[in-house]
Design an enzyme around this catalytic site. Structure first.
Site, PDB file in Angstrom:
ATOM      1  N   GLU A 116       0.880  -1.175   0.000  1.00  0.00           N
ATOM      2  CA  GLU A 116       0.000   0.000   0.000  1.00  0.00           C
ATOM      3  C   GLU A 116       0.908   1.212   0.000  1.00  0.00           C
ATOM      4  O   GLU A 116       1.589   1.493   0.981  1.00  0.00           O
ATOM      5  CB  GLU A 116      -0.923  -0.036   1.219  1.00  0.00           C
ATOM      6  CG  GLU A 116      -2.114   0.893   1.082  1.00  0.00           C
ATOM      7  CD  GLU A 116      -1.866   2.254   1.700  1.00  0.00           C
ATOM      8  OE1 GLU A 116      -1.429   3.170   0.953  1.00  0.00           O
ATOM      9  OE2 GLU A 116      -2.089   2.387   2.900  1.00  0.00           O
ATOM     10  N   LEU A 117       0.906   1.938  -1.135  1.00  0.00           N
ATOM     11  CA  LEU A 117       1.962   2.919  -1.375  1.00  0.00           C
ATOM     12  C   LEU A 117       1.464   4.360  -1.451  1.00  0.00           C
ATOM     13  O   LEU A 117       2.199   5.233  -1.890  1.00  0.00           O
ATOM     14  CB  LEU A 117       2.697   2.552  -2.680  1.00  0.00           C
ATOM     15  CG  LEU A 117       3.234   1.122  -2.730  1.00  0.00           C
ATOM     16  CD1 LEU A 117       3.910   0.857  -4.063  1.00  0.00           C
ATOM     17  CD2 LEU A 117       4.201   0.851  -1.585  1.00  0.00           C
ATOM     18  N   CYS A 119      -2.125   8.559   3.805  1.00  0.00           N
ATOM     19  CA  CYS A 119      -2.071   8.049   2.433  1.00  0.00           C
ATOM     20  C   CYS A 119      -3.295   8.465   1.634  1.00  0.00           C
ATOM     21  O   CYS A 119      -3.219   8.628   0.413  1.00  0.00           O
ATOM     22  CB  CYS A 119      -1.971   6.525   2.445  1.00  0.00           C
ATOM     23  SG  CYS A 119      -0.500   5.882   3.272  1.00  0.00           S
TER      24      CYS A 119
END
Length: 481
Positions: free
Chosen positions: A249-250, A283
């Site tokens: 998960e970037l 994020c």
């Protein structure tokens, strides 16, 4: 001033420093004082942690899932009892206000209780055969030893997603938290220890980048789970050995679209929450907004007014502050670069754009609204990861969707509209793993959460979050009946 506390790792059911002589300083970003020291683990410590997990897996994989479920519920209960201690460590080390940190600890406990229930819902299937006397059985089994790396922005919740799902599936795990936030991870592992988790099932190593590389590249790691930057995710791709399964998960540069049919007050309230919560270090933070020309003026004026009213303060001294300090000096530098770029390219800084008035120490940055942005500005195509939002106006919805989809990221997108056709158009055409319409909470525990394109691969949350720690076995049996 007291001496910095020393953090301890947790390997094979015991706390200690692993004999390490290299240490990392941990800074409180609100005061810029060193508050803790953590070991910087090298190969012997990582080897020991992985070996403990590998040995424990021989037993844990066969542990009755109802027993695993009871242990996960017990961990969740221990986390609830330790909520304030864990939250205080979060605030001290990464800066989010204590009220937010307590919310994170609550969600951590929820993750353990959720996956405690999922542990007993690992279902296989039977498949008919065209030949009489045969049956095919599809079983699901744990993948093995997991190497997990979590970031500093949600230092225990993002460990919990991986840890709870992996343990529920029957995997064992070695966790490396961020070097910026080791104390809260240690607090979580004390809960595991107090709940009676068998030695070696979950292990905690501490360290910086090299420790992470040693972990994900270890030959006895069967799966890697990571949350962090795109650059770090690419580095992991190059580091893992052989064909190691990955969950990544970037993050990403998340867009917001506000149409001419939006409830502007609701849209502004949601944007204030999702652009500035945790100082924008999320994020799924709203990085850039595209607002229809008919409501653009109202939106930016109200957004700037709301941003000016947010309380920026030390989250330990003002538990319910809206915005705390940023966590790293590098993060502040990136924010400054994005704001300067927008200013030089002709954008209007409606509020913020620097340190808050009166701030003499700490990594504080005022909530910043940038109007009249253009696509070439950094804030409109790079992830800022700070308390900054860029806003541009659009004429046609097609143009807004094209701009929203026009970066390599694909984690989350947001939109506000009271028009049902626009709602379905946006939900279908926005190329993101998570799309939120008329609200800004993109993830819930019982639904899958993951990104597309350069925002990663694999899922957390939901039953799907546990499925990534399982693999399939086809058993074809000739019984003769």
């Amino acid at each position: 001033m007291t001496d910095p506390r020393q953090c301890e790792m947790y390997i094979d059911g015991r706390f200690g420093n692993g004999g390490e002589t290299e240490w990392l300083d941990v800074m409180n970003p609100g005061t810029e004082q060193i508050i803790a020291r953590a070991p910087d683990a090298r190969a012997p410590v990582v080897d020991a942690a992985v070996a403990a997990a590998k040995e424990a897996w021989q037993t844990w994989r066969w542990t009755n899932p109802f027993e695993r479920s009871q242990l996960l519920h017990a961990i969740g209960d221990k986390v609830t009892l330790a909520e304030r201690l864990i939250a205080t460590a979060i605030t001290e080390e990464m800066g989010k206000p204590l009220g937010e940190a307590r919310g994170e600890a609550k969600k951590l406990a929820k993750a353990f209780h959720y996956y405690a229930e999922e542990a007993v819902r690992v279902f296989g299937s039977t498949i008919p055969n065209e030949d009489d006397g045969f049956i095919s059985i599809v079983e699901k089994e744990p993948v093995g030893v997991v190497g997990a790396i979590a970031p500093w922005n949600y230092p225990v919740e993002l460990i919990g997603w991986k840890l709870a799902a992996a343990l529920a599936a029957g995997c064992t795990i070695v966790v490396k938290p961020s070097e910026y936030t080791p104390s809260s991870a240690q607090g979580l592992f004390r809960c595991l220890d107090e709940a009676g988790l068998p030695p070696g099932v979950a292990n905690l190593v501490m360290g910086a980048r090299e420790t992470g590389r040693l972990l994900v590249g270890h030959p006895d790691i069967d799966k890697v789970a990571f949350t962090g930057s795109q650059a770090a995710g690419e580095d992991i791709y190059r580091t893992v050995r052989g064909i190691t399964p990955l969950s990544l998960e970037l993050g990403g540069s998340c867009p917001l679209i506000v149409t001419g049919n939006a409830d502007i007050e609701r849209a502004v309230a949601g944007t204030l929450r999702r652009a500035f919560r945790n100082a924008g270090q999320i994020c799924i933070s709203i990085n850039r907004a595209y607002v229809h020309e008919s409501v653009y003026g109202r939106f930016v004026d109200q957004l700037a007014s709301g941003a000016r009213s947010l309380v920026v303060a030390d989250g330990l001294l003002r538990e319910n502050a809206d915005v705390g300090p940023m966590t790293t000096r590098a993060g502040v530098a990136k924010v400054e670069r994005h704001v300067a770029d927008a200013r030089e390219r002709g954008a209007q800084i409606l509020c913020g754009g620097g340190r808050p008035d009166g701030a003499t120490r700490g990594l504080y940055y005022a909530p910043t609204v940038i109007a009249d942005c253009t696509p070439g500005m950094l804030v409109m195509h790079e992830e800022t990861f700070g308390p900054v939002i860029g806003v541009a106006q659009y004429r046609s919805l097609d143009d807004a969707i094209a701009e929203a989809n026009g970066t390599p990221s694909g984690l989350a997108a947001y939109a506000y509209t009271e028009n049902i056709k626009e709602s379905f158009t946006l939900s279908k055409r926005l190329d993101f793993g998570n799309v939120s319409i008329n609200h800004v909470d993109a993830g819930i525990m019982n639904a899958p959460y993951g990104g597309r394109k350069q925002s990663g691969t694999g899922y957390e949350h939901g039953h799907e979050g546990m499925e990534s720690y399982l693999h399939l076995k086809h058993v074809r049996l000739r019984h003769g009946a």
